[in-house]
Each structure stands twice: as structure tokens, then as C-alpha cells.
Design an enzyme around this catalytic site. Structure first.
Site, PDB file in Angstrom:
ATOM      1  N   PRO A  45      25.969 -42.706-111.609  1.00  0.00           N
ATOM      2  CG  PRO A  45      26.555 -44.868-110.811  1.00  0.00           C
ATOM      3  CD  PRO A  45      25.927 -44.313-111.953  1.00  0.00           C
ATOM      4  CD  GLN A  48      35.088 -43.636-103.609  1.00  0.00           C
ATOM      5  OE1 GLN A  48      36.165 -42.936-103.648  1.00  0.00           O
ATOM      6  NE2 GLN A  48      35.148 -45.135-103.450  1.00  0.00           N
ATOM      7  N   PRO A 224      24.970 -20.836 -56.493  1.00  0.00           N
ATOM      8  CG  PRO A 224      24.919 -18.847 -57.639  1.00  0.00           C
ATOM      9  CD  PRO A 224      25.886 -19.948 -57.310  1.00  0.00           C
ATOM     10  CG  ASP A 247      22.188 -27.524 -48.108  1.00  0.00           C
ATOM     11  OD1 ASP A 247      22.647 -28.606 -47.358  1.00  0.00           O
ATOM     12  OD2 ASP A 247      22.632 -26.708 -48.306  1.00  0.00           O
ATOM     13  CE  LYS A 269      11.405 -31.019 -48.973  1.00  0.00           C
ATOM     14  NZ  LYS A 269      11.704 -31.205 -50.262  1.00  0.00           N
ATOM     15  N   GLY A 301      25.649 -22.419 -52.565  1.00  0.00           N
ATOM     16  CA  GLY A 301      26.830 -21.713 -52.521  1.00  0.00           C
ATOM     17  C   GLY A 301      28.090 -22.114 -52.128  1.00  0.00           C
ATOM     18  CG  ASP A 302      32.440 -21.220 -49.832  1.00  0.00           C
ATOM     19  OD1 ASP A 302      33.263 -21.972 -50.972  1.00  0.00           O
ATOM     20  OD2 ASP A 302      32.625 -21.454 -48.858  1.00  0.00           O
ATOM     21  CB  THR A 330      29.163 -17.576 -51.165  1.00  0.00           C
ATOM     22  OG1 THR A 330      28.282 -17.188 -50.309  1.00  0.00           O
ATOM     23  CG2 THR A 330      29.889 -16.022 -51.604  1.00  0.00           C
ATOM     24  CB  ALA A 331      23.963 -16.264 -52.053  1.00  0.00           C
ATOM     25  CG  MET A 382      19.878 -17.777 -43.785  1.00  0.00           C
ATOM     26  SD  MET A 382      20.577 -18.938 -42.462  1.00  0.00           S
ATOM     27  CE  MET A 382      22.353 -17.947 -42.342  1.00  0.00           C
TER      28      MET A 382
HETATM   29  N1  SAH Z   1      26.289 -21.331 -48.274  1.00  0.00           N
HETATM   30  C1  SAH Z   1      25.377 -20.849 -48.920  1.00  0.00           C
HETATM   31  C2  SAH Z   1      24.342 -19.960 -47.827  1.00  0.00           C
HETATM   32  C3  SAH Z   1      23.695 -20.840 -46.821  1.00  0.00           C
HETATM   33  S1  SAH Z   1      22.642 -19.968 -45.934  1.00  0.00           S
HETATM   34  C4  SAH Z   1      26.033 -19.624 -49.658  1.00  0.00           C
HETATM   35  O1  SAH Z   1      27.098 -19.647 -49.645  1.00  0.00           O
HETATM   36  O2  SAH Z   1      25.407 -19.118 -50.638  1.00  0.00           O
HETATM   37  C5  SAH Z   1      21.191 -19.903 -46.844  1.00  0.00           C
HETATM   38  C6  SAH Z   1      20.952 -18.350 -47.245  1.00  0.00           C
HETATM   39  O3  SAH Z   1      21.700 -18.327 -48.218  1.00  0.00           O
HETATM   40  C7  SAH Z   1      19.598 -18.124 -47.600  1.00  0.00           C
HETATM   41  O4  SAH Z   1      18.685 -17.848 -46.747  1.00  0.00           O
HETATM   42  C8  SAH Z   1      19.856 -17.061 -48.660  1.00  0.00           C
HETATM   43  O5  SAH Z   1      19.945 -15.638 -47.768  1.00  0.00           O
HETATM   44  C9  SAH Z   1      21.165 -17.358 -49.331  1.00  0.00           C
HETATM   45  N2  SAH Z   1      21.128 -17.724 -50.624  1.00  0.00           N
HETATM   46  C10 SAH Z   1      21.334 -19.165 -50.964  1.00  0.00           C
HETATM   47  N3  SAH Z   1      21.249 -19.413 -52.496  1.00  0.00           N
HETATM   48  C11 SAH Z   1      20.848 -17.935 -52.819  1.00  0.00           C
HETATM   49  C12 SAH Z   1      20.158 -17.574 -54.105  1.00  0.00           C
HETATM   50  N4  SAH Z   1      20.260 -18.393 -55.061  1.00  0.00           N
HETATM   51  N5  SAH Z   1      19.699 -16.274 -53.965  1.00  0.00           N
HETATM   52  C13 SAH Z   1      19.665 -15.584 -53.191  1.00  0.00           C
HETATM   53  N6  SAH Z   1      20.156 -16.049 -51.815  1.00  0.00           N
HETATM   54  C14 SAH Z   1      20.567 -17.181 -51.787  1.00  0.00           C
END
Ligand code: SAH
Length: 469
Positions: A45, A48, A224, A247, A269, A301-302, A330-331, A382
Site C-alpha cells: 500500500p 498514507q 407560461p 388554476d 375543479k 402567466g402574470d 405573461t403568455a 382567450m
Molecule cells: N394570467 C395569464 C392569462 C390567463 S387567461 C397570463 O398572464 O398569461 C388564459 C389565457 O392565457 C389562455 O386562454 C391563453 O390565451 C393564454 N395562455 C396562458 N398560458 C399560455 C401558454 N402557455 N401559451 C399560450 N397561451 C397561454
């Protein structure tokens, strides 16, 4: 996860190592941090190892491992540096009931040794199943840095204090105590050289005197869908949540980041049929906060973009519940980023509108004339079902039939799809695409690469792509 990480109790357990070179030495350095009884088989060995044997820290047997040597051993390391000898050792050891590790031979091993960050009693083990040792090392370095060297002492003091801390009510109160210990008071005591036990006593007194915890609501933007697009503040809020009310659009990978004990409530739901009325969501948020919970109201999103944020804030205000808003991506921002476009552009559009395809009264009305002007950009949320109406209104107010329109479905997610079309073709193109996920319509924007392609050859309208983000 082919290799399942466990933490093995080595107190008094026999561990045998065959080999006396550098590979053996490296393994021994790790093993010597444990209370295992270590036997080393090595004819010649390195110095150490001799020294450790002289100190009585290991048992040194100056011959190769033979039948019977692995009996009663739980782990055996083959680190002789000789392939045939390692194979012989491992066959013998396995026959005698030990788990075998052959150094640098993943396939031949029963177990592998992870990269380890040792802040006993806190131990972090990192494994990549042999795929990326470089990555494991980099992660180790990062975690070493993140976990200050004093952490072990803080954790050890905490362990000894556990019984006393249990005089605090279970749940939030106790968590607040420990969070303050590890994040604030412990490091402070170490920095000032105060005794850890005295600091724990003082902290406990302070927490005992405190009244029942007050609830709080964080309205958190989840972005998103891609967890990497969460803010650090959103992650921290999820880390501390008692209750997460989310959501339906929130991706499972994000919900997984919630504190393990947190209660997850799907406000889309749970118990309310297909869509929970807003008043019930408000009541749910307020009720949990009043019971003392840290509530995270998680919105896609936001939270301030088409998210009914004001209703929920007003419910909190009416109930005297404190709240904070954590913004999210946001999306529209995610979709524009994905197609390489900016939402505003010098010389093209000095503003961008975020509009909804329909509102409570049905298809939403907007300033169509303004939107129809050359170069305008809008992100339509939407809007899938309203596409026919939208295109009709805009063209009626003078928008050109060939204004570029890009629909981004499931922006930032693995299953995202991008539909590049024109205003006139939008309704049919959307019908044909049969999108089932959330989609945002970028009016006035074409994907950047499609623009480039169109310059080279006329790109077909209604061009649907499935793309990794
Ligand atoms: N607060 C969310 C919007 C909520 S309303 C934001 O800021 O993004 C829900 C809508 O957001 C959906 O119908 C769609 O138009 C959009 N959305 C949310 N997530 C999305 C995603 N990953 N890709 C594309 N559109 C999205």
C-alpha cells in the site's frame, strides 16, 4: 433513476477494500469519515494507508482478498487497478453477500459512490449514473458554495434542540422557528461567536411569546408553464406555502415545487364542477388565510393579466388579510420570445395591447380602428373561439388581409405549436390546427424565421410547426 440513492448506516459495519494505490486512497478518505470498520487488502500500500493502519484507523491485511474475507462485510470496494483482479474480488465478495463497487466500472458495480457535499449531519449526494461526472463536480462545487461551512454545526445544534422546539405548536409556528434559526439567528450567532445553545434558547423564548401565526396570501404568477420561467420569489413562496390554490392551467412540474406538506387545491375543479365560481375562490382563499395558513394563490402567466386578481385582492382587503403580488411572465411575452419577436419595435409599433378575445358578455369589443392601423401589434388572449369575429372586425375597420398573425399554443412548454398565418386565413388555419391547449394570438407579428424564409421563397400561409421551445 436506475441508481436509487439511500443513506446507509455504517456504524460498526464492516467495509472491505481491495487495493492499495491512489484509487483506494481516494475511497478510503471518504470511508474514514464514517464509523465503519474498514479492512484493506493490499500487498504494497501507499504510505498514507500504512500510516492509517499504524494509527489503528483501518485494519491492513497484506495479501490479496481471498475466500471468506468478505464474509460479514456489507460493502466491498475493488480498487486494485487491475481489471482481472477487480473482477475476481467482486465475484468473491458477491458470493459472500456483499454489495460491490468496482472503481470506475459502473456496469460491473452493484452501487456507485456519489459526489458528496459533507456538512454532517447534512449530506448532499449527487449522482449522474455515470453520464456526466463533469456536471456532478460542477454541481458539487456550486452546492459547497451554497451550503456555508457552518451549516453542519447549525444542524447539529438543531438536532440536539429538537425536543425543546417541539413545545411550539406543530406546523407553521415550528417551521417559522427553524427557518429563522437556519436563515437568520444561527448564522448570526456563528458570526458573533455567541454560543449556539444560548441563541437557540433565546429564539425559542421569543417564538413562544408570539401569538398564533397570522395568515397571508401571495398572489403568484406561475409564468407560461416552463418551471425555468418562474421567478425566484415565486419559488420561495411555493417553498413556504401551507396551501396552494391554483388554476387549471398550471403545469404539474410547477406544482411539484410546492412544499411537500402543502395542500394543493385545484380551484378549476375541486368539488365545484367544471369551473369554480369566482366568489367561491375568494371565499376559499380568505378562509385558509384566516385559519393562519400561508396561502399561495398560483395563477398562470402574470396574476395581473386576465387573472381576476382584483376580485381576490378585494376579498382579502375586506377580510383584513395581508397579501403580496409576485409578478410572472405573461403568455404574450413568452410567445413573442419563442418566435424571436419583440412586442414593440422602433418604427413599427410604439405600443402593444394585451386584449381578450371574449369577456363576460361574449366576444369582447375593442378599438378596432386603432388596431387596424399598419404596424399595430396585439396579443390576444382567450382568442381561439373568437378568431372569426376578430378577423372580421379588424378587416372591416381597414386591416389588410395579409397582416401577419402567429398563434402560439402552449408557449414555453414541451408540446408547444406555432401557427404562422395571416389575418384573413386565421379562422380556417385555427380550425385546421384543432388546438386544444391555451393559445395566444400575436396579431401583427410573424415568427422571425418565417419572415426570413418568406424573403427567400414565398412561405405558405397556415404553416403549422411543432417545436421544442
Ligand atoms: N394570467 C395569464 C392569462 C390567463 S387567461 C397570463 O398572464 O398569461 C388564459 C389565457 O392565457 C389562455 O386562454 C391563453 O390565451 C393564454 N395562455 C396562458 N398560458 C399560455 C401558454 N402557455 N401559451 C399560450 N397561451 C397561454
Amino acid at each position: 433513476m436506475q441508481h436509487f440513492p439511500v443513506f446507509l448506516d455504517l456504524a460498526g459495519v464492516r467495509v472491505v477494500l481491495a487495493g492499495g494505490g491512489d484509487a483506494a486512497l481516494a475511497k478510503l478518505r471518504l470511508l474514514l469519515r464514517t464509523p465503519a470498520r474498514i479492512a484493506v487488502h493490499a500487498a504494497a500500500p501507499v504510505h498514507q494507508i500504512e500510516a492509517w493502519a499504524a494509527e489503528g484507523r483501518i485494519e491492513l491485511i497484506r495479501r490479496p482478498l481471498a475466500a471468506g474475507d468478505a464474509r460479514g462485510a456489507r460493502l466491498v470496494y475493488a480498487a486494485t487497478g487491475d481489471e482481472a483482479e477487480d473482477a475476481r474480488v467482486s465475484a468473491l465478495a458477491r458470493a459472500e453477500g456483499a454489495l460491490v463497487n468496482i472503481v470506475d466500472d459502473l456496469a460491473g458495480s452493484d452501487f456507485i459512490t456519489p459526489a458528496i457535499v459533507d456538512r454532517t449531519p447534512v449530506t448532499v449526494a449527487i449522482g449522474t449514473e455515470g453520464a456526466a461526472p463533469v456536471l456532478a463536480r460542477a454541481l458539487k462545487a456550486e452546492i459547497e458554495e451554497r451550503l456555508g461551512s457552518g451549516l453542519g454545526a447549525l444542524a447539529a445544534a438543531a438536532k440536539a434542540f429538537r425536543d425543546r422546539a417541539e413545545t411550539l405548536p406543530h406546523g407553521r409556528a415550528r417551521r417559522a422557528f427553524w427557518a429563522e434559526w437556519f436563515e437568520v439567528e444561527g448564522p448570526r450567532a456563528q458570526a458573533t461567536g455567541a454560543g449556539l445553545d444560548a441563541a437557540l434558547d433565546a429564539l425559542l423564548d421569543r417564538h413562544r411569546a408570539r401569538a398564533r401565526p397570522r395568515g397571508h396570501v401571495d398572489f403568484v404568477g406561475a409564468g407560461p408553464g416552463d418551471p425555468e420561467l418562474l421567478t425566484l420569489r415565486a419559488r420561495k413562496a411555493l417553498d413556504r406555502a401551507d396551501v396552494v390554490i391554483h388554476d387549471r392551467l398550471i403545469a404539474p412540474a410547477i406544482l411539484e415545487l410546492a412544499r411537500r406538506e402543502a395542500r394543493l387545491i385545484d380551484a378549476g375543479k375541486e368539488g365545484f364542477g367544471p369551473s369554480t365560481p369566482q366568489a367561491e375562490i375568494n371565499a376559499l382563499i380568505v378562509r385558509h388565510a384566516r385559519e393562519g395558513a400561508h396561502v399561495v394563490r398560483l395563477k398562470s402567466g402574470d396574476p395581473g393579466v386576465f387573472g381576476r386578481l382584483d376580485d381576490e385582492i378585494e376579498a382579502c382587503e375586506a377580510a383584513g388579510v395581508t397579501y403580496a403580488v409576485v409578478p410572472g411572465i405573461t403568455a404574450a411575452a413568452a410567445a413573442a420570445a419563442q418566435v424571436g419577436q419583440s412586442l414593440t419595435r422602433r418604427g413599427r409599433n410604439a405600443g402593444v395591447r394585451l386584449i381578450t378575445g371574449h369577456d363576460v358578455k361574449g366576444f369582447a369589443d375593442h378599438d378596432w380602428r386603432a388596431l387596424a392601423r399598419q404596424g399595430e401589434v396585439a396579443a390576444i388572449y382567450m382568442g381561439k373561439r373568437a378568431a372569426h369575429y376578430l378577423a372580421g372586425r379588424l378587416m372591416m375597420h381597414g386591416a389588410a388581409a395579409d397582416v401577419p398573425v402567429t398563434v402560439v399554443e402552449n408557449a414555453s412548454r414541451a408540446d408547444t405549436r406555432v401557427l404562422a398565418t395571416t389575418l384573413a386565413e386565421l379562422p380556417q388555419a385555427l380550425d385546421a390546427a384543432a388546438m386544444s391547449g391555451p393559445a395566444v394570438i400575436l396579431y401583427g407579428l410573424a415568427p422571425r424565421e418565417a419572415l426570413a424564409a418568406a424573403a427567400a421563397a414565398a412561405a405558405p400561409a397556415g404553416n403549422l410547426r411543432e417545436a421544442a421551445p
